[in-house]
Design a protein around this motif. Sequence first.
Motif, PDB file in Angstrom:
ATOM      1  N   THR A 188       0.835  -1.200   0.000  1.00 51.09           N
ATOM      2  CA  THR A 188       0.000   0.000   0.000  1.00 51.09           C
ATOM      3  C   THR A 188       0.868   1.247   0.000  1.00 51.09           C
ATOM      4  OG1 THR A 188      -1.642  -1.202   1.305  1.00 51.09           O
ATOM      5  CG2 THR A 188      -1.857   1.195   1.205  1.00 51.09           C
ATOM      6  N   THR A 189       1.895   1.226   0.813  1.00 50.71           N
ATOM      7  CA  THR A 189       2.771   2.380   0.960  1.00 50.71           C
ATOM      8  C   THR A 189       4.069   1.938   1.608  1.00 50.71           C
ATOM      9  OG1 THR A 189       2.900   4.659   1.833  1.00 50.71           O
ATOM     10  CG2 THR A 189       1.913   2.998   3.249  1.00 50.71           C
ATOM     11  N   THR A 190       5.036   2.847   1.628  1.00 47.58           N
ATOM     12  CA  THR A 190       6.261   2.622   2.391  1.00 47.58           C
ATOM     13  C   THR A 190       6.250   3.498   3.637  1.00 47.58           C
ATOM     14  OG1 THR A 190       7.496   4.348   1.205  1.00 47.58           O
ATOM     15  CG2 THR A 190       7.618   2.088   0.328  1.00 47.58           C
ATOM     16  N   ALA A 191       7.072   3.129   4.594  1.00 51.34           N
ATOM     17  CA  ALA A 191       7.298   3.950   5.778  1.00 51.34           C
ATOM     18  C   ALA A 191       8.799   4.104   5.941  1.00 51.34           C
ATOM     19  CB  ALA A 191       6.695   3.299   7.016  1.00 51.34           C
ATOM     20  N   ARG A 192       9.221   5.276   6.383  1.00 53.50           N
ATOM     21  CA  ARG A 192      10.632   5.532   6.655  1.00 53.50           C
ATOM     22  C   ARG A 192      10.777   5.938   8.101  1.00 53.50           C
ATOM     23  NH1 ARG A 192      12.972   9.898   2.774  1.00 53.50           N
ATOM     24  NH2 ARG A 192      14.802   9.364   4.024  1.00 53.50           N
ATOM     25  N   VAL A 193      11.695   5.281   8.795  1.00 55.35           N
ATOM     26  CA  VAL A 193      11.882   5.579  10.214  1.00 55.35           C
ATOM     27  C   VAL A 193      13.333   5.965  10.478  1.00 55.35           C
ATOM     28  CG1 VAL A 193      10.002   4.085  10.938  1.00 55.35           C
ATOM     29  CG2 VAL A 193      12.306   3.154  10.812  1.00 55.35           C
ATOM     30  N   SER A 194      13.526   6.756  11.496  1.00 57.58           N
ATOM     31  CA  SER A 194      14.869   7.182  11.874  1.00 57.58           C
ATOM     32  C   SER A 194      15.509   6.159  12.800  1.00 57.58           C
ATOM     33  CB  SER A 194      14.815   8.543  12.579  1.00 57.58           C
ATOM     34  OG  SER A 194      14.214   8.402  13.855  1.00 57.58           O
ATOM     35  N   LEU A 195      16.820   6.262  12.948  1.00 56.55           N
ATOM     36  CA  LEU A 195      17.521   5.405  13.908  1.00 56.55           C
ATOM     37  C   LEU A 195      17.072   5.716  15.332  1.00 56.55           C
ATOM     38  CD1 LEU A 195      21.168   5.405  12.475  1.00 56.55           C
ATOM     39  CD2 LEU A 195      19.370   3.695  12.150  1.00 56.55           C
ATOM     40  N   ASN A 196      16.828   6.988  15.632  1.00 56.03           N
ATOM     41  CA  ASN A 196      16.334   7.352  16.956  1.00 56.03           C
ATOM     42  C   ASN A 196      15.017   6.654  17.268  1.00 56.03           C
ATOM     43  OD1 ASN A 196      18.384   9.024  17.798  1.00 56.03           O
ATOM     44  ND2 ASN A 196      17.345  10.932  17.276  1.00 56.03           N
ATOM     45  N   ASP A 197      14.066   6.737  16.337  1.00 57.07           N
ATOM     46  CA  ASP A 197      12.754   6.139  16.576  1.00 57.07           C
ATOM     47  C   ASP A 197      12.845   4.620  16.676  1.00 57.07           C
ATOM     48  OD1 ASP A 197      11.620   8.608  16.579  1.00 57.07           O
ATOM     49  OD2 ASP A 197      10.748   8.484  14.576  1.00 57.07           O
ATOM     50  N   THR A 198      13.738   4.031  15.899  1.00 52.98           N
ATOM     51  CA  THR A 198      13.917   2.580  15.962  1.00 52.98           C
ATOM     52  C   THR A 198      14.486   2.173  17.313  1.00 52.98           C
ATOM     53  OG1 THR A 198      14.289   2.527  13.563  1.00 52.98           O
ATOM     54  CG2 THR A 198      14.967   0.591  14.830  1.00 52.98           C
ATOM     55  N   ALA A 199      15.473   2.909  17.791  1.00 58.84           N
ATOM     56  CA  ALA A 199      16.049   2.620  19.104  1.00 58.84           C
ATOM     57  C   ALA A 199      15.000   2.780  20.202  1.00 58.84           C
ATOM     58  CB  ALA A 199      17.240   3.539  19.372  1.00 58.84           C
TER      59      ALA A 199
END
Length: 412
Positions: A317-328
């Motif tokens: 449906t779509t892509t999502a992009r996440v930061s390293l901060n949010d992943t941590a």
Amino acid sequence: MADEQSDIAEAGSTQSTAAHSTNSADSGVGNESSHQRENGGVSAAATAASSPEQAAPSFIPTIEDAYAAREHFSEYGVMRTPLIRLNVDMVRVAQDGMCGGMMEVYLKLENLQPIGSFELRGASYALATAEKEKLQRGIVTASTGNFAQGLAACAKRKGYPISVVVPDYAPIIKHSALERLGASVRRVPFEQWWEVLVHQKFPGLEDQHFIRPSGKREILAGNATLALEILEDLPDVDAIVVPYSSGGLCLSVGSVLQARKPDTRLIACEVNTSTPLNNALLAGRPFYCQHSPSFVDGLGFNTVLPEVWPHVQRMITTTARVSLNDTARAIRLMVERNHVVAEGAGAAPVAAALTGQAGPGKVVCVVSGGNIDATVLADVLQGIVPMPSGRPDARHGGGLGGNNGRQTETSL
């Protein structure tokens, strides 16, 4: 971290909703507002609509293939993993510029597989259906670690020799696990590893049977079984978020959703240090882009594999992009709220959901693995974003400088 979840929820409610809008190729990779922002993805609708309709190739599994793969799981120790709710309050998220609705986050705990990753599913069915004569000559694969562990675990059960080519930033925990499973490990620079993955051969091992993590029907069929389990455990699921690496997991889950519940949103999640799928959707075609190693070692290629591209854009449906901060922060949140340990790739879908990129409703995040180095996890729990765990400068200077090669988290 008492206010951790509320901070993430607030960020999600104010974030740009571009992840759910249509972007044309003309908006381009150079569009600063849509491509270069820290979080957010791009819809696959425009690109898929502009592409000619293509018949499913032989490596796209049917729903019958997924059921057949499940019949072999007991032979290789594959588990049916639990689906649990993330212990946070319901979050209001925006959708298409409107006020949106409430979101519940669920975790598909593939980190509880015997090897700590969903990859055991596909690896088991690949070996169960392969020609035994080829396997007896030896098996070769190129993997960042999790698929190779699945393949090595299955090969060990049957007594087949296996060699694994890994990129030089692969975590030590995965390297050690491969050796413990009896694999011969070849550590090479990322660029060489990528060539091995694409061309499916390694010097000196050409006579052995190469098995790639994606592009093989049996592997995708095995991995598709996790989507069957999600639909069985949560029939009214609204969205599934999966980490995007080689694309195989997206195709696996997508094949089941198209057959059983096509109205469910499928979101492919990338970390913003390497976003080949997001870039390809913006440009209307795959191309080589910069790959920056990070502690989220299970994600991040430098392009979309050509055999995957025509089909992944049709299924997601779509892509999502996440930061390293949010992943941590997502790793830490799962530890504190659910006592679940995830590696970076397994936490990225949770970060995507909690930053509003999966939309409202019942959202399942595939926690794809839990193979994280203890030192990396320790850093994350202290609010530090680590360097890539396989690099010699990860914890002893160099790298980002200042804080022993580590970054302290910043606010969202």
